[in-house]
Design a protein around this motif. Structure first.
Motif, short mmCIF file in Angstrom:
data_model
loop_
_atom_site.label_atom_id
_atom_site.label_comp_id
_atom_site.label_asym_id
_atom_site.label_seq_id
_atom_site.Cartn_x
_atom_site.Cartn_y
_atom_site.Cartn_z
N ALA A 143 129.17 21.21 17.46
CA ALA A 143 130.29 20.78 17.06
C ALA A 143 130.48 19.85 15.96
O ALA A 143 131.09 20.09 14.98
N LEU A 144 129.31 18.99 15.82
CA LEU A 144 129.34 18.11 14.61
C LEU A 144 128.70 19.20 13.35
O LEU A 144 129.18 18.90 12.42
N ALA A 145 127.60 19.98 13.78
CA ALA A 145 127.29 20.70 12.78
C ALA A 145 128.45 21.70 12.18
O ALA A 145 128.36 21.83 10.92
N THR A 146 129.40 21.98 12.73
CA THR A 146 130.52 22.63 12.26
C THR A 146 131.10 21.94 11.11
O THR A 146 131.58 22.25 10.13
N TRP B 76 126.76 14.77 -2.49
CA TRP B 76 127.04 13.97 -1.30
C TRP B 76 125.60 14.27 -0.40
O TRP B 76 124.81 15.16 -0.26
N ARG B 77 125.27 13.06 0.28
CA ARG B 77 124.45 13.04 1.63
C ARG B 77 125.01 12.33 2.81
O ARG B 77 125.98 11.43 2.48
N LEU B 78 125.18 13.21 3.70
CA LEU B 78 126.07 12.68 5.14
C LEU B 78 125.05 12.15 5.94
O LEU B 78 124.34 12.88 6.75
N ALA C 74 132.91 9.46 18.71
CA ALA C 74 131.87 10.32 19.05
C ALA C 74 130.64 10.42 18.02
O ALA C 74 129.38 10.69 18.44
N ALA C 75 131.04 10.32 16.93
CA ALA C 75 130.14 10.21 15.76
C ALA C 75 130.35 9.30 14.64
O ALA C 75 131.72 9.19 14.39
N LEU C 76 129.67 8.85 14.03
CA LEU C 76 129.90 7.78 12.84
C LEU C 76 129.05 8.58 11.66
O LEU C 76 127.84 8.82 11.76
N ILE C 77 129.65 8.92 10.46
CA ILE C 77 128.98 9.07 9.25
C ILE C 77 129.12 8.08 8.16
O ILE C 77 129.97 7.70 8.16
N VAL C 78 128.13 7.86 7.49
CA VAL C 78 128.09 7.12 6.18
C VAL C 78 127.76 8.11 5.07
O VAL C 78 126.81 8.81 5.09
N ILE C 79 128.98 8.49 4.08
CA ILE C 79 128.72 9.19 2.99
C ILE C 79 128.26 8.60 1.83
O ILE C 79 129.12 7.80 1.42
N VAL C 80 127.39 9.05 1.41
CA VAL C 80 126.84 8.44 -0.20
C VAL C 80 126.79 9.54 -1.07
O VAL C 80 126.51 10.73 -0.88
N GLN D 109 138.36 20.49 8.60
CA GLN D 109 137.75 21.27 9.81
C GLN D 109 137.79 20.68 10.98
O GLN D 109 138.10 21.20 12.11
N GLY D 110 137.63 19.36 11.13
CA GLY D 110 137.76 18.45 12.25
C GLY D 110 139.14 18.61 13.00
O GLY D 110 139.10 18.75 14.14
N ALA D 111 140.15 18.52 12.26
CA ALA D 111 141.39 18.88 12.77
C ALA D 111 141.61 20.21 13.51
O ALA D 111 142.13 20.37 14.47
N ARG D 112 140.87 21.33 12.61
CA ARG D 112 141.13 22.43 12.87
C ARG D 112 140.31 22.60 14.27
O ARG D 112 140.67 23.60 15.50
#
Ligand SMILES: Cc1cc2nc3c(=O)[nH]c(=O)nc-3n(C[C@H](O)[C@H](O)[C@H](O)COP(=O)(O)O)c2cc1C
Length: 198
Positions: A35-38, A55-57, A86-92, A125-128
């Motif tokens: 699900a996260l990969a999506t 970007w790097r996630l 459920a997950a935390l992302i830092v986008i750089v 995508q998350g909202a979907r």
């Protein structure tokens, strides 16, 4: 045009744009890897200058050894609700790029703009998918760079909490009252034919 929530658009658009919003009440359930990969895959397909994909996630899933390190980067306010994500992302994003035909990196003008496009695609995508995303600027950017081993030449852009929406009553009273999709400025205030007027 109305949506599944309280939002209304003044012109016809895809309902998904109204359905995406940034909740803070999350259920604290874990997110399956697929699900996260999506969501990450949706970010991957964002457009960028010269297709440079700056970007790097960097991410941590709840229930893994990385979780506390990522959560600890957020300021106190953001931790108070994002602890149930459920997950935390830092986008750089990379501040340099190698243009087509060149052999050396040059400063990238639009790396943050491009990373913003990636975030937007992930959030839509998350909202979907029923995994809502909430961006955050409230975290320790310098500590994120050092604790996540971000190489020189990358700018730390934003953090993102992802989770399943929970009932607003699970939040402290003050936050529960704000747990609603927000409205927007009028289109005529942000879209200016011919440029700004003098
Ligand atoms: C780059 C960025 C940084 C943000 N930082 C925070 C933050 O630190 N804490 C927070 O609670 N919300 C934060 N937000 C959420 C915004 O307040 C929210 O997106 C905005 O009010 C619009 O609401 P909506 O996303 O529900 O449509 C941030 C959003 C973005 C895009």
């Amino acid at each position: 045009m109305t949506s599944a929530n309280s939002r209304t658009a003044d012109h016809p658009i895809e309902p998904l744009f109204l359905e995406r919003w940034s909740p803070r009440a999350f259920t604290a359930e874990e997110i399956p890897v697929a699900a996260l990969a999506t969501l990450l895959e949706a970010a991957r397909w964002a457009p960028s200058s010269y297709n440079s994909q700056p970007w790097r996630l960097l991410y941590a899933r709840r229930g893994t050894p990385h979780w506390e390190r990522f959560l600890g980067l957020l300021n106190e306010f953001n931790q108070s609700w994002a602890k149930n994500a459920a997950a935390l992302i830092v986008i750089v994003s990379s501040t340099t790029m190698v243009p087509p035909g060149a052999d050396k990196p040059v400063p990238a003008y639009s790396h943050s703009f491009d990373a913003g496009a990636a975030w937007a695609q992930l959030a839509l995508q998350g909202a979907r998918s029923g995994w809502y995303a909430h961006a955050m600027v409230g975290f320790d950017h310098a500590r994120a760079a050092s604790e996540l081993n971000v190489p020189d030449g990358f700018r730390v852009e934003a953090a993102i909490a992802i989770g399943r929406k929970a009932d607003p009553s699970t939040l402290p009273e003050k936050l529960a009252a704000r747990e609603l999709p927000s409205d927007r400025s009028k289109l005529s205030e942000i879209a200016l034919e011919g440029g700004f007027s003098k």
